[in-house]
Write a protein that holds these residues in place. Structure first.
Motif, PDB file in Angstrom:
ATOM      1  N   HIS A 144       0.826  -1.199   0.000  1.00 41.96           N
ATOM      2  CA  HIS A 144       0.000   0.000   0.000  1.00 41.96           C
ATOM      3  C   HIS A 144       0.871   1.264   0.000  1.00 41.96           C
ATOM      4  CE1 HIS A 144      -2.105  -3.242   2.158  1.00 41.96           C
ATOM      5  NE2 HIS A 144      -3.213  -2.765   1.624  1.00 41.96           N
ATOM      6  N   PRO A 145       0.699   2.164  -0.961  1.00 47.35           N
ATOM      7  CA  PRO A 145       1.413   3.439  -0.901  1.00 47.35           C
ATOM      8  C   PRO A 145       1.046   4.212   0.367  1.00 47.35           C
ATOM      9  CG  PRO A 145       0.527   3.081  -3.097  1.00 47.35           C
ATOM     10  CD  PRO A 145      -0.051   2.006  -2.223  1.00 47.35           C
ATOM     11  N   TYR A 146       2.045   4.815   0.961  1.00 44.34           N
ATOM     12  CA  TYR A 146       1.882   5.575   2.209  1.00 44.34           C
ATOM     13  C   TYR A 146       1.320   4.711   3.344  1.00 44.34           C
ATOM     14  CZ  TYR A 146       2.090   9.359  -1.239  1.00 44.34           C
ATOM     15  OH  TYR A 146       2.446  10.188  -2.284  1.00 44.34           O
ATOM     16  N   LEU A 147       1.308   3.393   3.158  1.00 40.65           N
ATOM     17  CA  LEU A 147       0.727   2.449   4.117  1.00 40.65           C
ATOM     18  C   LEU A 147      -0.737   2.767   4.421  1.00 40.65           C
ATOM     19  CD1 LEU A 147       3.676   1.865   6.621  1.00 40.65           C
ATOM     20  CD2 LEU A 147       3.213   0.780   4.414  1.00 40.65           C
ATOM     21  N   ARG A 148      -1.427   3.341   3.445  1.00 40.89           N
ATOM     22  CA  ARG A 148      -2.854   3.644   3.603  1.00 40.89           C
ATOM     23  C   ARG A 148      -3.662   2.437   3.153  1.00 40.89           C
ATOM     24  NH1 ARG A 148      -0.142   8.052   5.151  1.00 40.89           N
ATOM     25  NH2 ARG A 148      -1.416   9.913   5.486  1.00 40.89           N
ATOM     26  N   ILE A 149      -4.340   1.790   4.080  1.00 42.95           N
ATOM     27  CA  ILE A 149      -5.097   0.569   3.759  1.00 42.95           C
ATOM     28  C   ILE A 149      -6.597   0.818   3.686  1.00 42.95           C
ATOM     29  CG2 ILE A 149      -3.344  -0.865   4.860  1.00 42.95           C
ATOM     30  CD1 ILE A 149      -5.386  -1.308   7.175  1.00 42.95           C
ATOM     31  N   GLY A 150      -7.040   2.034   4.029  1.00 48.25           N
ATOM     32  CA  GLY A 150      -8.461   2.364   4.107  1.00 48.25           C
ATOM     33  C   GLY A 150      -8.731   3.083   5.406  1.00 48.25           C
ATOM     34  N   SER A 151      -9.522   4.137   5.344  1.00 52.01           N
ATOM     35  CA  SER A 151      -9.786   4.934   6.542  1.00 52.01           C
ATOM     36  C   SER A 151     -10.958   4.396   7.349  1.00 52.01           C
ATOM     37  CB  SER A 151     -10.040   6.395   6.171  1.00 52.01           C
ATOM     38  OG  SER A 151     -11.089   6.497   5.222  1.00 52.01           O
ATOM     39  N   ASN A 152     -11.607   3.344   6.837  1.00 55.60           N
ATOM     40  CA  ASN A 152     -12.687   2.693   7.589  1.00 55.60           C
ATOM     41  C   ASN A 152     -12.757   1.228   7.169  1.00 55.60           C
ATOM     42  OD1 ASN A 152     -14.560   2.480   5.212  1.00 55.60           O
ATOM     43  ND2 ASN A 152     -14.513   4.719   5.377  1.00 55.60           N
ATOM     44  N   GLN A 153     -13.546   0.450   7.876  1.00 58.10           N
ATOM     45  CA  GLN A 153     -13.615  -0.994   7.638  1.00 58.10           C
ATOM     46  C   GLN A 153     -14.088  -1.322   6.227  1.00 58.10           C
ATOM     47  OE1 GLN A 153     -13.258  -3.630  10.521  1.00 58.10           O
ATOM     48  NE2 GLN A 153     -12.585  -4.555   8.598  1.00 58.10           N
ATOM     49  N   LEU A 154     -15.128  -0.627   5.765  1.00 58.37           N
ATOM     50  CA  LEU A 154     -15.662  -0.905   4.434  1.00 58.37           C
ATOM     51  C   LEU A 154     -14.630  -0.641   3.352  1.00 58.37           C
ATOM     52  CD1 LEU A 154     -18.001  -1.645   2.579  1.00 58.37           C
ATOM     53  CD2 LEU A 154     -18.751   0.757   2.668  1.00 58.37           C
ATOM     54  N   GLN A 155     -13.930   0.480   3.460  1.00 56.80           N
ATOM     55  CA  GLN A 155     -12.923   0.829   2.465  1.00 56.80           C
ATOM     56  C   GLN A 155     -11.792  -0.198   2.453  1.00 56.80           C
ATOM     57  OE1 GLN A 155     -10.907   4.572   3.145  1.00 56.80           O
ATOM     58  NE2 GLN A 155     -10.868   5.068   0.963  1.00 56.80           N
ATOM     59  N   ALA A 156     -11.336  -0.600   3.640  1.00 56.61           N
ATOM     60  CA  ALA A 156     -10.248  -1.581   3.736  1.00 56.61           C
ATOM     61  C   ALA A 156     -10.687  -2.945   3.217  1.00 56.61           C
ATOM     62  CB  ALA A 156      -9.784  -1.691   5.186  1.00 56.61           C
ATOM     63  N   ASP A 157     -11.882  -3.354   3.574  1.00 58.44           N
ATOM     64  CA  ASP A 157     -12.385  -4.660   3.126  1.00 58.44           C
ATOM     65  C   ASP A 157     -12.576  -4.693   1.618  1.00 58.44           C
ATOM     66  OD1 ASP A 157     -12.365  -5.560   5.723  1.00 58.44           O
ATOM     67  OD2 ASP A 157     -14.541  -5.457   6.006  1.00 58.44           O
ATOM     68  N   SER A 158     -13.035  -3.589   1.051  1.00 54.24           N
ATOM     69  CA  SER A 158     -13.242  -3.526  -0.399  1.00 54.24           C
ATOM     70  C   SER A 158     -11.923  -3.671  -1.140  1.00 54.24           C
ATOM     71  CB  SER A 158     -13.916  -2.200  -0.781  1.00 54.24           C
ATOM     72  OG  SER A 158     -15.194  -2.101  -0.195  1.00 54.24           O
ATOM     73  N   LEU A 159     -10.884  -3.006  -0.643  1.00 55.46           N
ATOM     74  CA  LEU A 159      -9.576  -3.119  -1.274  1.00 55.46           C
ATOM     75  C   LEU A 159      -9.014  -4.526  -1.111  1.00 55.46           C
ATOM     76  CD1 LEU A 159      -7.187  -1.898  -2.760  1.00 55.46           C
ATOM     77  CD2 LEU A 159      -6.301  -1.081  -0.559  1.00 55.46           C
ATOM     78  N   SER A 160      -9.149  -5.095   0.071  1.00 55.95           N
ATOM     79  CA  SER A 160      -8.665  -6.461   0.301  1.00 55.95           C
ATOM     80  C   SER A 160      -9.333  -7.450  -0.637  1.00 55.95           C
ATOM     81  CB  SER A 160      -8.905  -6.869   1.762  1.00 55.95           C
ATOM     82  OG  SER A 160      -8.102  -6.117   2.638  1.00 55.95           O
ATOM     83  N   ALA A 161     -10.636  -7.297  -0.835  1.00 53.46           N
ATOM     84  CA  ALA A 161     -11.371  -8.193  -1.729  1.00 53.46           C
ATOM     85  C   ALA A 161     -10.882  -8.031  -3.164  1.00 53.46           C
ATOM     86  CB  ALA A 161     -12.868  -7.904  -1.639  1.00 53.46           C
ATOM     87  N   PHE A 162     -10.661  -6.789  -3.586  1.00 54.49           N
ATOM     88  CA  PHE A 162     -10.158  -6.548  -4.941  1.00 54.49           C
ATOM     89  C   PHE A 162      -8.792  -7.189  -5.133  1.00 54.49           C
ATOM     90  CE2 PHE A 162      -7.405  -4.171  -7.775  1.00 54.49           C
ATOM     91  CZ  PHE A 162      -8.141  -4.145  -8.952  1.00 54.49           C
ATOM     92  N   LEU A 163      -7.904  -7.011  -4.173  1.00 57.36           N
ATOM     93  CA  LEU A 163      -6.558  -7.570  -4.283  1.00 57.36           C
ATOM     94  C   LEU A 163      -6.615  -9.093  -4.338  1.00 57.36           C
ATOM     95  CD1 LEU A 163      -4.739  -5.194  -1.783  1.00 57.36           C
ATOM     96  CD2 LEU A 163      -4.367  -5.297  -4.262  1.00 57.36           C
ATOM     97  N   PHE A 164      -7.427  -9.695  -3.503  1.00 59.92           N
ATOM     98  CA  PHE A 164      -7.565 -11.158  -3.499  1.00 59.92           C
ATOM     99  C   PHE A 164      -8.086 -11.660  -4.846  1.00 59.92           C
ATOM    100  CE2 PHE A 164     -10.111 -15.006  -2.786  1.00 59.92           C
ATOM    101  CZ  PHE A 164      -9.147 -15.830  -2.217  1.00 59.92           C
ATOM    102  N   GLU A 165      -9.093 -10.978  -5.377  1.00 60.52           N
ATOM    103  CA  GLU A 165      -9.679 -11.379  -6.657  1.00 60.52           C
ATOM    104  C   GLU A 165      -8.677 -11.264  -7.804  1.00 60.52           C
ATOM    105  OE1 GLU A 165     -13.032  -8.812  -6.952  1.00 60.52           O
ATOM    106  OE2 GLU A 165     -14.159  -9.861  -5.364  1.00 60.52           O
ATOM    107  N   ASN A 166      -7.694 -10.393  -7.645  1.00 57.44           N
ATOM    108  CA  ASN A 166      -6.700 -10.186  -8.706  1.00 57.44           C
ATOM    109  C   ASN A 166      -5.366 -10.859  -8.398  1.00 57.44           C
ATOM    110  OD1 ASN A 166      -7.710  -8.108 -10.946  1.00 57.44           O
ATOM    111  ND2 ASN A 166      -8.654  -7.558  -8.990  1.00 57.44           N
ATOM    112  N   GLY A 167      -5.389 -11.791  -7.460  1.00 64.75           N
ATOM    113  CA  GLY A 167      -4.226 -12.634  -7.215  1.00 64.75           C
ATOM    114  C   GLY A 167      -3.129 -12.023  -6.372  1.00 64.75           C
TER     115      GLY A 167
END
Length: 314
Positions: A144-167
């Motif tokens: 993650h650039p700047y170690l920004r993973i999401g400022s809330n649970q929904l944002q972080a979970d959405s990114l995690s799901a996208f990354l998982f889906e794309n390997g």
């Protein structure tokens, strides 16, 4: 009953063996962000080659399976792919080192729309995926650039799901630091040919990084009653090119052995859930602490960047 008891004993033994292994081993993965280089405006190709060669040679000398996280946008000059910059990445792969995706343009996830950020991730794999395949390697990890993973649970979970889906596997950082401030000051001293100041900055840097690893070891012990497998973040700068050997030897003096990104993530601690969010980019040890309800005094003692470094950066 005997079979059940035997199974219980074997399971218990396995647990204690694994716990003992993780608690006794001091392991670290060295991760290098912002490849191919962080040159602070110095576009000379020979200079960027020198940075890359020094870093790669240090890892080869100490047999360290480091990983470099790439911003593909840096491979282009005036809108065209620069072969010399691509060659810098090949030097990593030729040495058996791994590359990962750090997005195309180093966007801050907290400042852009989700679709724009995820498009930047996919744009950041166009060159490195085929390049890695050429060397029988894969692009599996995302930083993650700047170690920004999401400022809330929904944002972080959405990114995690996208990354998982794309390997992709997310690559947390436990030993966070401000090496980039030292590196920028070092670059300014280098451009002024001030070798005395460069030496001073380099010495202070190694001492600061030693204080950092000791601090995060303490935080790890307070949270998990052991020193976890640590993940170090540094950047592909001239400072780290010149002082990587000293950093490595300092960590070795503290008992660390160096492992790949995949091995370091076998520590179960990396399955710890982050449940407390904010607009920050911080160590995962801090995230886990906040998620456990730690506040205030728990975070005291985190080493600070020396004032003279901050002054040079003004």
């Amino acid at each position: 009953r005997n079979k059940v008891m035997k199974k219980y004993i074997l399971t218990s033994l396995l647990f204690f063996v694994l716990f003992f292994s993780f608690s006794q081993s001091k392991k670290m993965c060295i991760t290098v962000d912002d490849l191919p280089t962080v040159s602070y405006g110095i576009r000379d190709e020979a200079f960027q080659l020198e940075i890359t060669q020094k870093i790669v040679e240090s890892f080869a000398h100490y047999n360290i399976p480091a990983i470099g996280y790439v911003n593909e946008g840096k491979l282009y000059q005036a809108g065209k792919l620069n072969p010399s910059r691509v060659k810098l990445l090949e030097l990593w792969l030729e040495s058996g080192l791994e590359l990962g995706n750090h997005t195309y343009s180093h966007l801050n996830f907290h400042d852009v729309e989700f679709n724009a950020f995820t498009e930047d991730i996919l744009k950041g794999e166009r060159i490195i995926k085929s390049l890695a395949a050429k060397y029988n390697s894969e692009i599996k990890y995302f930083r993650h650039p700047y170690l920004r993973i999401g400022s809330n649970q929904l944002q972080a979970d959405s990114l995690s799901a996208f990354l998982f889906e794309n390997g992709y596997i997310e690559a947390p950082v436990t030993i966070d630091n401000e090496d980039y401030l030292f590196a920028k000051a070092y670059s300014r001293a280098y451009q002024k040919l001030d070798t005395v100041l460069m030496n001073k900055i380099g010495k202070e840097y190694v001492g600061y990084m030693e204080e950092k690893v000791l601090f995060f070891e303490t935080q790890s012990s307070k949270l998990f009653d052991r020193n976890i497998y640590q993940t170090l973040l540094v950047h592909a700068s001239l400072l780290n090119a010149d002082y990587m050997d000293e950093l490595i030897e300092m960590y070795q003096n503290h008992g660390y052995i160096f492992c790949s990104q995949s091995e370091i993530l076998t520590d179960p601690v990396y399955n710890q859930k982050v449940t407390y969010f904010g607009n920050w980019g911080i160590s995962w040890l801090d995230r886990w602490a906040l998620s456990q309800g730690k506040r205030g005094d728990f975070f005291k003692g985190d080493p600070v960047t020396p004032e003279f470094i901050l002054e040079i950066n003004k």
